[in-house]
Design a protein around this motif. Structure first.
Motif, PDB file in Angstrom:
ATOM      1  N   VAL A  42       0.780  -1.218  -0.126  1.00  0.00           N
ATOM      2  CA  VAL A  42       0.034   0.047   0.141  1.00  0.00           C
ATOM      3  C   VAL A  42       0.953   1.427  -0.093  1.00  0.00           C
ATOM      4  N   LYS A  43       0.734   2.009  -1.189  1.00  0.00           N
ATOM      5  CA  LYS A  43       1.599   3.251  -1.195  1.00  0.00           C
ATOM      6  C   LYS A  43       0.853   4.545  -0.519  1.00  0.00           C
ATOM      7  N   GLY A  44      -0.561   4.475  -0.369  1.00  0.00           N
ATOM      8  CA  GLY A  44      -0.962   5.459  -0.080  1.00  0.00           C
ATOM      9  C   GLY A  44      -1.132   5.609   1.350  1.00  0.00           C
ATOM     10  N   SER A  45      -1.712   6.613   1.861  1.00  0.00           N
ATOM     11  CA  SER A  45      -1.846   6.873   3.446  1.00  0.00           C
ATOM     12  C   SER A  45      -3.261   6.777   3.888  1.00  0.00           C
ATOM     13  N   GLY A  46      -3.482   6.495   5.146  1.00  0.00           N
ATOM     14  CA  GLY A  46      -4.758   6.347   5.738  1.00  0.00           C
ATOM     15  C   GLY A  46      -5.736   5.644   4.952  1.00  0.00           C
ATOM     16  N   ASN A  47      -6.907   5.749   4.382  1.00  0.00           N
ATOM     17  CA  ASN A  47      -7.793   5.247   3.686  1.00  0.00           C
ATOM     18  C   ASN A  47      -7.644   5.097   2.149  1.00  0.00           C
ATOM     19  N   ASP A  48      -6.441   5.991   1.689  1.00  0.00           N
ATOM     20  CA  ASP A  48      -6.071   5.982   0.323  1.00  0.00           C
ATOM     21  C   ASP A  48      -5.336   4.816   0.125  1.00  0.00           C
ATOM     22  N   LEU A  49      -5.722   3.714  -0.655  1.00  0.00           N
ATOM     23  CA  LEU A  49      -5.130   2.322  -0.818  1.00  0.00           C
ATOM     24  C   LEU A  49      -4.341   2.272  -2.053  1.00  0.00           C
ATOM     25  N   LYS A  50      -3.708   3.286  -2.690  1.00  0.00           N
ATOM     26  CA  LYS A  50      -2.899   3.031  -3.914  1.00  0.00           C
ATOM     27  C   LYS A  50      -1.986   1.979  -3.605  1.00  0.00           C
ATOM     28  N   THR A  62     -12.452  -1.210   5.605  1.00  0.00           N
ATOM     29  CA  THR A  62     -12.113  -0.192   6.691  1.00  0.00           C
ATOM     30  C   THR A  62     -12.236   1.308   5.970  1.00  0.00           C
ATOM     31  N   ALA A  63     -11.745   1.438   4.349  1.00  0.00           N
ATOM     32  CA  ALA A  63     -11.876   2.326   3.767  1.00  0.00           C
ATOM     33  C   ALA A  63     -13.313   2.666   3.403  1.00  0.00           C
ATOM     34  N   VAL A  64     -13.813   1.621   2.957  1.00  0.00           N
ATOM     35  CA  VAL A  64     -15.548   1.945   2.504  1.00  0.00           C
ATOM     36  C   VAL A  64     -16.059   2.230   3.620  1.00  0.00           C
TER      37      VAL A  64
END
Length: 366
Positions: free
Chosen positions: A282-290, A360-362
């Motif tokens: 996972v390269k993103g932070s928080g709920n950004d799941l790039k 979790t992000a959703v």
């Protein structure tokens, strides 16, 4: 129903529904109180979305199942392509976009998408794993095996016949004909090409920068869309190309085994593709799941050529009615039932820690 039929149906419905929306509605749809009996979630209204055609088959299935549980909902998804979907989301005409690439920093997309969300930020949520098959049409040759370098040399015009020494080395037991190789690539900009060339760059010394547009300097013939690729390979003896697994299976094309980073030749199926996604960083932070995909994975049994389609939406900032609809729909798509339905459609379900992070992000959408 075949993929192409479903895709056409989704496109027509999506186009009509998007055209019907007033231009003053920047929330991507409208919501009304649901009154139909049997509406399990109490959800009603419409969701307008657009983007990746690679996930159209998945969206069509999810749409049917979700609307069966929520008859007051109309989901309108137009498979206009990843780039068009991202731009429509940034412009505020849809509630979420499907894209085979996360929002790109070098194009300023994250900042533009955040500005659209106003009170929150845009997030990339991986939802669909679309394995990319290397498909071929060589009568009498079953179970073809190819190393990444061999694939790269074929698509760069360095290997031109099927009995080339490099292909023989990958397939010492096969009887290979001297048939000329007809290499097909996507003529249109494509997330599939982007991910396929990322694989070649990481593993095969591909001399061009990965991109959605096929490099003009590389050899081969162009065909438009995944359906065009599948049709071209099926009708051309000596052909080879790359296409999403669902198209390969619907067209009954031969699929090559591809060597991963450990040199293991791996057959493409949902399970072998899922192993590569499971190890993605996972390269993103928080709920950004790039995600950062390791195309040179050495995981045993992992098939290395995969793409992920993201659902791009606002973590916060959508109109309240739209936030509820998007959250309800993506809660379903990331459920055990929603992900399990992908396996029969030529996709690989999300599993493990990544699926937990997606949920979790959703759940944070509001």
């Amino acid at each position: 129903m075949k993929y192409a039929g479903r895709l056409a149906a989704v496109a027509v419905v999506g186009a009509l529904s998007l055209a019907a929306c007033g231009t003053d509605n920047n929330g991507g749809g409208s919501t009304t109180a649901a009154t139909a009996s049997g509406n399990d979630a109490g959800t009603g209204g419409s969701i307008n979305a657009a983007g990746s055609s690679a996930q159209a088959n998945a969206i069509d299935q999810w749409k049917k199942d979700f609307q069966a549980k929520n008859p007051g909902v109309s989901l309108n998804y137009q498979p206009s392509g990843s780039g068009a979907g991202v731009q429509a989301f940034i412009q505020g005409t849809i509630a979420f976009a499907g894209s085979d690439s996360a929002l790109k920093d070098d194009k300023g997309e994250p900042a533009q998408a955040d500005a659209r969300c106003k009170t929150g930020k845009a997030i990339n949520i991986p939802m669909v794993t679309g394995p990319i098959a290397v498909v071929y049409n060589v009568p009498g040759v079953d179970g073809l095996q190819l190393k990444p370098q061999t694939i790269g040399d074929i698509f760069n015009g360095k290997i031109t016949k099927w009995d080339d020494a490099a292909i023989k080395a990958d397939n010492p037991q096969a009887k290979l004909p001297s048939t000329p190789i007809q290499a097909f690539h996507r003529a249109d900009e494509s997330g599939t090409s982007d991910n396929f060339t990322k694989f070649l760059k990481a593993t095969a010394g591909w001399p061009y920068e990965p991109a959605k547009a096929w490099p003009a300097e590389a050899k081969g013939q162009g065909a438009k869309g995944s359906d065009g690729i599948a049709s071209s390979v099926k009708s051309t003896e000596g052909a080879i190309s790359y296409v999403e697994l669902s198209f390969a299976e619907n067209s009954q094309l031969q699929k090559a085994k591809v060597a991963n980073g450990s040199g293991e030749f791996v057959e493409l199926n949902a399970d072998s593709a899922a192993k590569t996604i499971e190890t993605a960083e996972v390269k993103g932070s928080g709920n950004d799941l790039k995600l950062g995909i390791d195309y040179a994975t050495k995981t045993a049994g992992a098939y290395p050529i995969v793409l992920v389609t993201y659902e791009i939406t606002c973590e916060k900032g959508l109109p309240a009615d739209q936030a509820k609809l998007v959250k309800d729909f993506l809660t379903y798509t990331s459920s055990d039932e929603g992900q399990a339905s992908l396996k029969d459609l030529g996709y690989a379900p999300l599993t493990g820690d990544l699926l937990a992070k997606v949920r979790t992000a959703v759940s944070a959408i509001s």
